[in-house]
Design an enzyme around this catalytic site. Structure first.
Site, PDB file in Angstrom:
ATOM      1  N   THR A 131     -59.341 -51.535  23.927  1.00 49.59           N
ATOM      2  CA  THR A 131     -58.656 -51.929  25.595  1.00 49.59           C
ATOM      3  C   THR A 131     -59.161 -50.281  25.915  1.00 49.59           C
ATOM      4  OG1 THR A 131     -56.450 -52.392  26.311  1.00 49.59           O
ATOM      5  CG2 THR A 131     -56.864 -51.183  23.890  1.00 49.59           C
ATOM      6  N   GLY A 132     -58.225 -50.749  27.162  1.00 54.90           N
ATOM      7  CA  GLY A 132     -58.468 -49.602  28.471  1.00 54.90           C
ATOM      8  C   GLY A 132     -59.924 -49.614  29.017  1.00 54.90           C
ATOM      9  N   THR A 153     -59.725 -61.051  27.794  1.00 54.05           N
ATOM     10  CA  THR A 153     -59.238 -60.110  29.048  1.00 54.05           C
ATOM     11  C   THR A 153     -59.264 -60.679  30.669  1.00 54.05           C
ATOM     12  OG1 THR A 153     -58.354 -57.344  30.392  1.00 54.05           O
ATOM     13  CG2 THR A 153     -60.979 -58.547  29.826  1.00 54.05           C
ATOM     14  N   GLY A 189     -63.045 -49.871  30.397  1.00 56.62           N
ATOM     15  CA  GLY A 189     -63.926 -50.792  30.134  1.00 56.62           C
ATOM     16  C   GLY A 189     -65.639 -49.954  30.875  1.00 56.62           C
ATOM     17  N   THR A 229     -55.920 -55.443  27.029  1.00 61.61           N
ATOM     18  CA  THR A 229     -56.805 -56.786  26.823  1.00 61.61           C
ATOM     19  C   THR A 229     -56.391 -56.794  25.398  1.00 61.61           C
ATOM     20  OG1 THR A 229     -58.860 -55.666  27.952  1.00 61.61           O
ATOM     21  CG2 THR A 229     -59.388 -57.253  26.263  1.00 61.61           C
ATOM     22  N   SER A 231     -52.767 -59.465  31.791  1.00 60.19           N
ATOM     23  CA  SER A 231     -53.533 -58.644  32.075  1.00 60.19           C
ATOM     24  C   SER A 231     -54.700 -59.247  31.239  1.00 60.19           C
ATOM     25  CB  SER A 231     -53.176 -57.648  31.293  1.00 60.19           C
ATOM     26  OG  SER A 231     -52.314 -57.596  30.566  1.00 60.19           O
ATOM     27  N   ARG A 237     -67.090 -57.224  39.509  1.00 58.48           N
ATOM     28  CA  ARG A 237     -66.796 -55.767  38.090  1.00 58.48           C
ATOM     29  C   ARG A 237     -66.595 -57.051  36.870  1.00 58.48           C
ATOM     30  NH1 ARG A 237     -62.934 -54.636  34.220  1.00 58.48           N
ATOM     31  NH2 ARG A 237     -63.736 -52.234  33.745  1.00 58.48           N
ATOM     32  N   VAL A 238     -67.238 -56.513  35.716  1.00 55.69           N
ATOM     33  CA  VAL A 238     -66.723 -57.093  34.637  1.00 55.69           C
ATOM     34  C   VAL A 238     -66.877 -55.428  33.528  1.00 55.69           C
ATOM     35  CG1 VAL A 238     -68.360 -57.880  32.785  1.00 55.69           C
ATOM     36  CG2 VAL A 238     -68.445 -59.246  34.258  1.00 55.69           C
ATOM     37  N   GLY A 239     -66.080 -55.917  32.918  1.00 57.05           N
ATOM     38  CA  GLY A 239     -65.858 -54.209  32.265  1.00 57.05           C
ATOM     39  C   GLY A 239     -66.019 -54.678  30.996  1.00 57.05           C
ATOM     40  N   ASP A 240     -65.858 -54.292  29.941  1.00 55.48           N
ATOM     41  CA  ASP A 240     -66.539 -53.699  27.935  1.00 55.48           C
ATOM     42  C   ASP A 240     -65.878 -55.129  27.538  1.00 55.48           C
ATOM     43  OD1 ASP A 240     -63.642 -53.397  28.242  1.00 55.48           O
ATOM     44  OD2 ASP A 240     -63.524 -52.781  26.343  1.00 55.48           O
TER      45      ASP A 240
HETATM   46  N1  ASP Z   1     -60.748 -53.268  29.266  1.00 55.71           N
HETATM   47  C1  ASP Z   1     -61.044 -53.689  29.971  1.00 55.71           C
HETATM   48  C2  ASP Z   1     -61.392 -53.829  31.106  1.00 55.71           C
HETATM   49  O1  ASP Z   1     -62.381 -52.967  31.363  1.00 55.71           O
HETATM   50  C3  ASP Z   1     -59.046 -53.512  30.593  1.00 55.71           C
HETATM   51  C4  ASP Z   1     -58.351 -53.533  29.515  1.00 55.71           C
HETATM   52  O2  ASP Z   1     -58.384 -53.597  28.413  1.00 55.71           O
HETATM   53  O3  ASP Z   1     -57.443 -52.870  29.424  1.00 55.71           O
HETATM   54  O4  ASP Z   1     -61.227 -55.233  31.716  1.00 55.71           O
END
Ligand code: ASP
Length: 336
Positions: free
Chosen positions: A246-247, A213, A249, A195, A83, A223-226
């Site tokens: 984390t989680g 991450t 995004g 992350t 991850s 795709r881009v997350g947080d």
């Molecule tokens: N926050 C990350 C994202 O959305 C993934 C994660 O932390 O689980 O890319």
């Protein structure tokens, strides 16, 4: 007589000044016990090894920025970590695209998003911060910049990641998903996102943070997350503290999560309560989402006090300071 009285007064003043300055000095040279730093904290259990690496810099009196960069490079290089970094699971088209950002005590920041072929995105993010007038480089431009600065361009998709992706393709109908928390039986299981967000305070009391991450496994290409977004996946204000997430995004971006946590700490919230309030905002806007998604925040304030809060149980974070280098703490959660 006059001289003697004056002498006594001056001596007394001098003595109390000396006592005052020695107490100031004592405070200045003993920040560890008094204020709770140096310290480094980071998300998830793989944060333990990352913290230990960061600690090597912090215990020598080094800068928090150097500590967080060195620390998060550990999971970035870990071939068992699917991850973060080089062994991250790919998107639904088989591309490993990495996101990272870094922020220092002066409010300087740098980021890379959806970058391919470079194993240490956090170091590229730092170079964006230090060598360019920009904050974020994305996609091919980020890879090009990294190569121009001596980074090796290499295939990141490991045989193990490729196998897991091909397994996923068999049943996935090519449909990107954003969360696997409740689908432990699927390829990748709970490991297909998570992350590392790391926050450190050095011996001088300065705060820096890093976040890196591979994002959600099997995401849409591009795709881009947080995680690479300053204010969402990471935020540091040297007057107040720092936060990371984390989680899922998408939910963190919608609520500018890490910035929110820091601003709540500025208003006097403890780190844990600030994280809880940020989680509550997400839940309030989308009450149904709490069944399916995970978001966790981790925060530290200027005194070195830390705390975390998540939607789902299972979120953990690692803490490392002079007392203990491998503490793993279970974060509190809404769904406990
Ligand atoms: N926050 C990350 C994202 O959305 C993934 C994660 O932390 O689980 O890319």
């Amino acid at each position: 007589m006059y001289n003697r009285r004056k002498f006594i007064k001056v001596t007394a003043a001098g003595a109390s000044l000396a006592a005052f300055s020695s107490s100031l000095f004592a405070k200045a040279v003993q920040p560890v016990a008094a204020a709770g730093f140096p310290i480094v904290i980071s998300t998830w259990d793989f944060g333990i090894a990352a913290n230990k690496e960061a600690w090597k810099t912090l215990e020598k009196g080094g800068r928090a920025l150097d500590a967080v960069e060195a620390g998060v490079k550990i999971p970035e290089a870990d071939l068992k970590n699917h991850s973060v970094g080089r062994a991250g699971y790919p998107d639904r088209d088989g591309h490993v695209t990495l996101d990272a950002c870094i922020m220092d005590e002066f409010g300087n920041c740098g980021a890379v998003a959806a970058m391919e072929y470079i194993a240490h995105p956090i170091s590229v993010a730092r170079l964006v911060m230090e060598k360019t007038p920009h904050v974020m480089l994305a996609g091919e431009g980020a890879t090009q910049f990294a190569v121009e600065h001596g980074f090796k361009k290499e295939k990141l998709l490991t045989p193990e990641s490729e196998k897991a992706w091909k397994e996923w393709l068999k049943t996935a109908k090519y449909a990107p998903v954003i969360n696997f928390e409740n689908t432990q039986g699927m390829p990748g299981g709970k490991d297909n996102h998570d992350t590392i967000g790391m926050l450190a305070i050095d011996a001088k009391g300065n705060i820096s943070g890093a976040c890196t991450t591979s994002g959600m496994a099997w995401k849409l290409h591009g795709r881009v997350g947080d995680s690479p977004i300053i204010g969402a996946g990471l935020y540091v204000d040297n007057e107040v503290g720092g936060a990371t997430s984390t989680g899922v995004g998408e939910e963190v971006i919608r609520n500018v999560g890490s910035f929110l946590v820091v601003e709540l700490m500025r208003q006097g919230y403890t780190p844990e309560n600030a994280c809880k309030e940020a989680v509550n905002r997400i839940i309030k806007k989308k009450p149904d989402s709490i069944k399916d998604i995970q978001v966790g925040f981790l925060a530290i304030n200027k005194k070195g006090e830390y705390g975390a809060y998540a939607i789902q149980k299972g979120f953990s974070f690692a803490v490392c300071n002079a007392e203990k280098q491998d503490l793993l703490v279970k974060g509190k959660s809404y769904n406990s």
